[in-house]
Design a protein around this motif. Structure first.
Motif, PDB file in Angstrom:
ATOM      1  N   CYS A  59       0.833  -1.210   0.000  1.00 42.20           N
ATOM      2  CA  CYS A  59       0.000   0.000   0.000  1.00 42.20           C
ATOM      3  C   CYS A  59       0.867   1.259   0.000  1.00 42.20           C
ATOM      4  CB  CYS A  59      -0.932   0.017   1.207  1.00 42.20           C
ATOM      5  SG  CYS A  59      -2.246  -1.203   1.130  1.00 42.20           S
ATOM      6  N   ASP A 104      -7.662  -0.803  -0.871  1.00 36.97           N
ATOM      7  CA  ASP A 104      -8.991  -1.233  -1.312  1.00 36.97           C
ATOM      8  C   ASP A 104      -8.875  -2.219  -2.483  1.00 36.97           C
ATOM      9  OD1 ASP A 104     -11.730  -1.328  -1.190  1.00 36.97           O
ATOM     10  OD2 ASP A 104     -12.072   0.682  -1.983  1.00 36.97           O
ATOM     11  N   MET A 105      -7.977  -1.919  -3.420  1.00 34.30           N
ATOM     12  CA  MET A 105      -7.779  -2.790  -4.580  1.00 34.30           C
ATOM     13  C   MET A 105      -7.273  -4.164  -4.154  1.00 34.30           C
ATOM     14  SD  MET A 105      -5.096  -4.132  -6.623  1.00 34.30           S
ATOM     15  CE  MET A 105      -3.711  -3.016  -6.504  1.00 34.30           C
ATOM     16  N   ARG A 124     -14.074   2.314  -8.665  1.00 37.79           N
ATOM     17  CA  ARG A 124     -14.696   2.418  -7.339  1.00 37.79           C
ATOM     18  C   ARG A 124     -13.632   2.596  -6.263  1.00 37.79           C
ATOM     19  NH1 ARG A 124     -14.660  -0.538  -3.284  1.00 37.79           N
ATOM     20  NH2 ARG A 124     -14.071  -2.424  -4.394  1.00 37.79           N
ATOM     21  N   CYS A 125     -12.540   1.818  -6.338  1.00 38.73           N
ATOM     22  CA  CYS A 125     -11.441   1.957  -5.369  1.00 38.73           C
ATOM     23  C   CYS A 125     -10.882   3.382  -5.394  1.00 38.73           C
ATOM     24  CB  CYS A 125     -10.326   0.960  -5.671  1.00 38.73           C
ATOM     25  SG  CYS A 125     -10.779  -0.767  -5.451  1.00 38.73           S
ATOM     26  N   ASP A 140     -13.730   5.884  -3.992  1.00 39.87           N
ATOM     27  CA  ASP A 140     -13.940   5.738  -2.552  1.00 39.87           C
ATOM     28  C   ASP A 140     -12.776   6.275  -1.734  1.00 39.87           C
ATOM     29  OD1 ASP A 140     -16.349   4.556  -3.120  1.00 39.87           O
ATOM     30  OD2 ASP A 140     -15.737   2.515  -2.580  1.00 39.87           O
ATOM     31  N   ASN A 141     -11.622   6.367  -2.352  1.00 37.11           N
ATOM     32  CA  ASN A 141     -10.406   6.795  -1.640  1.00 37.11           C
ATOM     33  C   ASN A 141      -9.708   7.919  -2.409  1.00 37.11           C
ATOM     34  OD1 ASN A 141     -10.137   4.454   0.463  1.00 37.11           O
ATOM     35  ND2 ASN A 141     -10.559   3.458  -1.488  1.00 37.11           N
ATOM     36  N   GLN A 147      -6.500   3.699  -1.907  1.00 37.84           N
ATOM     37  CA  GLN A 147      -6.843   3.118  -3.208  1.00 37.84           C
ATOM     38  C   GLN A 147      -6.167   1.761  -3.384  1.00 37.84           C
ATOM     39  OE1 GLN A 147      -5.463   6.267  -5.779  1.00 37.84           O
ATOM     40  NE2 GLN A 147      -7.361   7.450  -5.566  1.00 37.84           N
ATOM     41  N   THR A 172     -14.331  -1.845 -10.992  1.00 36.38           N
ATOM     42  CA  THR A 172     -13.903  -2.086  -9.609  1.00 36.38           C
ATOM     43  C   THR A 172     -12.772  -1.135  -9.236  1.00 36.38           C
ATOM     44  OG1 THR A 172     -14.547  -4.407  -9.744  1.00 36.38           O
ATOM     45  CG2 THR A 172     -12.957  -3.822  -8.029  1.00 36.38           C
ATOM     46  N   THR A 191      -9.939  -6.075  -2.143  1.00 34.51           N
ATOM     47  CA  THR A 191     -10.975  -6.544  -3.071  1.00 34.51           C
ATOM     48  C   THR A 191     -10.482  -7.772  -3.834  1.00 34.51           C
ATOM     49  OG1 THR A 191     -11.881  -4.311  -3.301  1.00 34.51           O
ATOM     50  CG2 THR A 191     -12.431  -5.904  -5.034  1.00 34.51           C
TER      51      THR A 191
END
Length: 196
Positions: free
Chosen positions: A28, A66-67, A51-52, A55-56, A63, A48, A70
């Motif tokens: 990350c 989240d990726m 969205r990541c 949302d971030n 990001q 997808t 997911t």
């Protein structure tokens, strides 16, 4: 061409292993602008990834996190370190140390391990199996006569320096297992749910 090779990973033998929290955190922090390319190569669709990103939007760390989370949730058992390393070796612009980070223990991890091994009499035999000598063990003991974790940490760092990219997590864990070191002592190195 990044010049990377999977040969150390195939020797590593950690097939099927999930990411540890330490690996997730490091990725990350360091994937940077390549995170969407990594996500696509891991099999996530653009919706997808969008969205990541949305949302971030104020946090690239978020990001990437989240990726990856997911991907792990969607892929379940297929979301392995092996798969991730296969993808990372083909992503242009990644630093090679990010790749090696997934297979070589950090100095901090070796320090945690040294504390955990403090009361285990098998650590000297494990050190010998890692290629350290009795003379090196004696020198570490005389350099840190009253502090066994420092002795062990000194030796583990010497092993890592000497072995370079061949000083893998797998070799370390194999040496500890073969000397019947309690698995709880080093489980944190490879188990996502375990703490040092």
């Amino acid at each position: 061409d990044t010049g990377w090779s999977l040969w150390p990973f195939s020797a590593w033998g950690q097939k099927g292993r999930q990411l540890t929290p330490r690996e997730l955190y490091h990725l990350c922090r360091n994937l940077g602008a390549t995170w969407e390319q990594v996500g696509l190569q891991l099999g996530l669709d653009q919706d997808t990834l969008d969205r990541c990103a949305l949302d971030n939007r104020d946090s690239q760390w978020g990001q990437v996190h989240d990726m990856l989370v997911t991907w792990m949730e969607v892929s379940e058992a297929e979301a392995t370190v092996e798969k991730l390393v296969e993808v990372l070796q083909h992503v242009q612009g990644l630093r090679i140390d990010l790749y090696w980070f997934l297979i070589v223990p950090t100095d901090w991890e070796l320090g945690c391990l040294a504390w955990n091994l403090e009361n285990d009499p098998s650590w000297e035999q494990a050190a010998i199996q890692l290629g350290l000598t009795q003379e090196q063990i004696r020198k570490a003991q005389s350099s840190h006569p009253d502090h066994k974790p420092s002795q062990i940490h000194h030796l583990l760092l010497k092993w890592k320096t000497k072995g370079g990219n061949e000083a893998t997590m797998d070799k370390l864990c194999d040496a500890l297992k073969s000397q019947k070191v309690a698995e709880d002592t080093f489980k944190f190195l490879t188990d996502p749910d375990s703490q040092p």
